[in-house]
Scaffold this motif. Structure first.
Motif, PDB file in Angstrom:
ATOM      1  N   LEU A   1     -43.674  21.371  -2.996  1.00  0.00           N
ATOM      2  CA  LEU A   1     -42.438  21.166  -2.245  1.00  0.00           C
ATOM      3  C   LEU A   1     -42.306  22.209  -1.134  1.00  0.00           C
ATOM      4  O   LEU A   1     -41.201  22.506  -0.673  1.00  0.00           O
ATOM      5  CB  LEU A   1     -41.237  21.224  -3.183  1.00  0.00           C
ATOM      6  CG  LEU A   1     -41.043  19.991  -4.082  1.00  0.00           C
ATOM      7  CD1 LEU A   1     -40.359  20.363  -5.383  1.00  0.00           C
ATOM      8  CD2 LEU A   1     -40.268  18.901  -3.365  1.00  0.00           C
TER       9      LEU A   1
ATOM     10  N   ALA B   1     -40.103  21.801   2.088  1.00  0.00           N
ATOM     11  CA  ALA B   1     -39.293  20.601   1.841  1.00  0.00           C
ATOM     12  C   ALA B   1     -37.818  20.907   2.069  1.00  0.00           C
ATOM     13  O   ALA B   1     -37.368  22.044   1.900  1.00  0.00           O
ATOM     14  CB  ALA B   1     -39.502  20.095   0.421  1.00  0.00           C
TER      15      ALA B   1
ATOM     16  N   LEU C   1     -42.298  25.925  -4.065  1.00  0.00           N
ATOM     17  CA  LEU C   1     -41.128  25.705  -3.217  1.00  0.00           C
ATOM     18  C   LEU C   1     -41.086  26.723  -2.082  1.00  0.00           C
ATOM     19  O   LEU C   1     -40.013  27.032  -1.558  1.00  0.00           O
ATOM     20  CB  LEU C   1     -39.859  25.783  -4.057  1.00  0.00           C
ATOM     21  CG  LEU C   1     -39.655  24.642  -5.064  1.00  0.00           C
ATOM     22  CD1 LEU C   1     -39.042  25.144  -6.348  1.00  0.00           C
ATOM     23  CD2 LEU C   1     -38.808  23.536  -4.463  1.00  0.00           C
TER      24      LEU C   1
ATOM     25  N   ALA D   1     -38.956  26.389   1.196  1.00  0.00           N
ATOM     26  CA  ALA D   1     -38.129  25.189   1.025  1.00  0.00           C
ATOM     27  C   ALA D   1     -36.660  25.527   1.272  1.00  0.00           C
ATOM     28  O   ALA D   1     -36.231  26.660   1.053  1.00  0.00           O
ATOM     29  CB  ALA D   1     -38.304  24.605  -0.371  1.00  0.00           C
TER      30      ALA D   1
ATOM     31  N   ALA E   1     -37.883  30.912   0.225  1.00  0.00           N
ATOM     32  CA  ALA E   1     -37.001  29.750   0.079  1.00  0.00           C
ATOM     33  C   ALA E   1     -35.560  30.120   0.441  1.00  0.00           C
ATOM     34  O   ALA E   1     -35.128  31.265   0.262  1.00  0.00           O
ATOM     35  CB  ALA E   1     -37.050  29.214  -1.345  1.00  0.00           C
TER      36      ALA E   1
END
Length: 247
Positions: free
Chosen positions: A180, A183, A200, A203, A223
């Motif tokens: 991810l 994302a 992630l 993300a 993130a």
């Protein structure tokens, strides 16, 4: 005829959140398509698959829904075509719901996903994972899936690189080991989701609901986590290096 329509009605109703009259019209289209398919039942599953692939390129959403419904049946009844069909459906999503650059997105959260894209995602999400071949990976990268309903979806180890899932429902979804990175998960509902070992990095999880989610050993490097809800979230072993908790 009516039995076929009723079966299609219940199948599509589980996929789409729309009124019954609209579903009935869609199901009649599905029945018309399946009547044509029925004429080739004596052919091999491979031939039926070829016909379905040709029809999936049709620009009519009703036909796309009919084909997706038929592809799921082929996958269930002929396991040797299971992964081929999952690949067809993920390709369909990537080609028909491509990633939109952030500067061109007017609103991240208030969007309604196209019904045939949702239907394809629903079939992918509820597939029999025991038929997935080893060392293969679903590819839903660079896609626009804002507002998608992926409740309890099995997307373990799926490639979701730079996917836009803002406002999506991923309650109790299995995203263990999923990619991810970059994302957009802004405002996404990840309640009780399994994100163990997920990547992630970079993300955007701003405003996401991670209550009860499992992020054990997940990578959240760089993130964005501002205003994220983390009640009872499992973060043991997670990499939070340089994660941003405020703008």
């Amino acid at each position: 005829m009516f039995t076929g329509i009723i079966n299609a009605f219940h199948s599509i109703k589980n996929i789409l959140q729309t009124n019954n009259s609209q579903i009935s019209r869609i199901c009649l289209k599905i029945y018309d398509f399946q009547e044509k398919v029925q004429q080739t039942q004596h052919h091999s599953p491979k031939e039926r698959l070829r016909i379905a692939i040709e029809q999936l390129g049709n620009k009519t959403i009703e036909i796309s829904l009919a084909v997706i419904n038929d592809l799921e049946q082929i996958a269930q009844n002929h396991p040797q075509y299971h992964w081929t069909i999952m690949d067809i459906l993920t390709t369909f999503v990537r080609e028909n719901a491509p990633f939109i650059p952030q500067e061109k997105v007017t609103s991240n959260l208030s969007t309604k996903i196209r019904v045939d894209i949702q239907a394809a995602l629903t079939v992918i999400a509820r597939r029999d994972v025991n038929k997935d071949p080893e060392n293969e990976q679903l590819d839903l990268s660079h896609t626009d899936m804002r507002g998608a309903n992926l409740n309890q979806a099995n997307l373990k180890q799926t490639n979701l690189y730079q996917a836009n899932l803002a406002g999506a429902n991923l309650t109790e979804a299995n995203l263990a080991g999923a990619i991810l990175s970059a994302a957009n998960l802004e405002g996404t509902n990840l309640y009780l989701a399994n994100l163990e070992g997920a990547i992630l990095s970079a993300a955007n999880l701003s405003g996401a609901n991670l209550s009860g989610a499992n992020l054990h050993c997940a990578s959240l490097y760089l993130a964005r986590l501002n205003e994220v809800v983390i009640n009872d979230t499992k973060l043991g072993g997670a990499n939070l290096r340089e994660a941003k908790f405020s703008d």
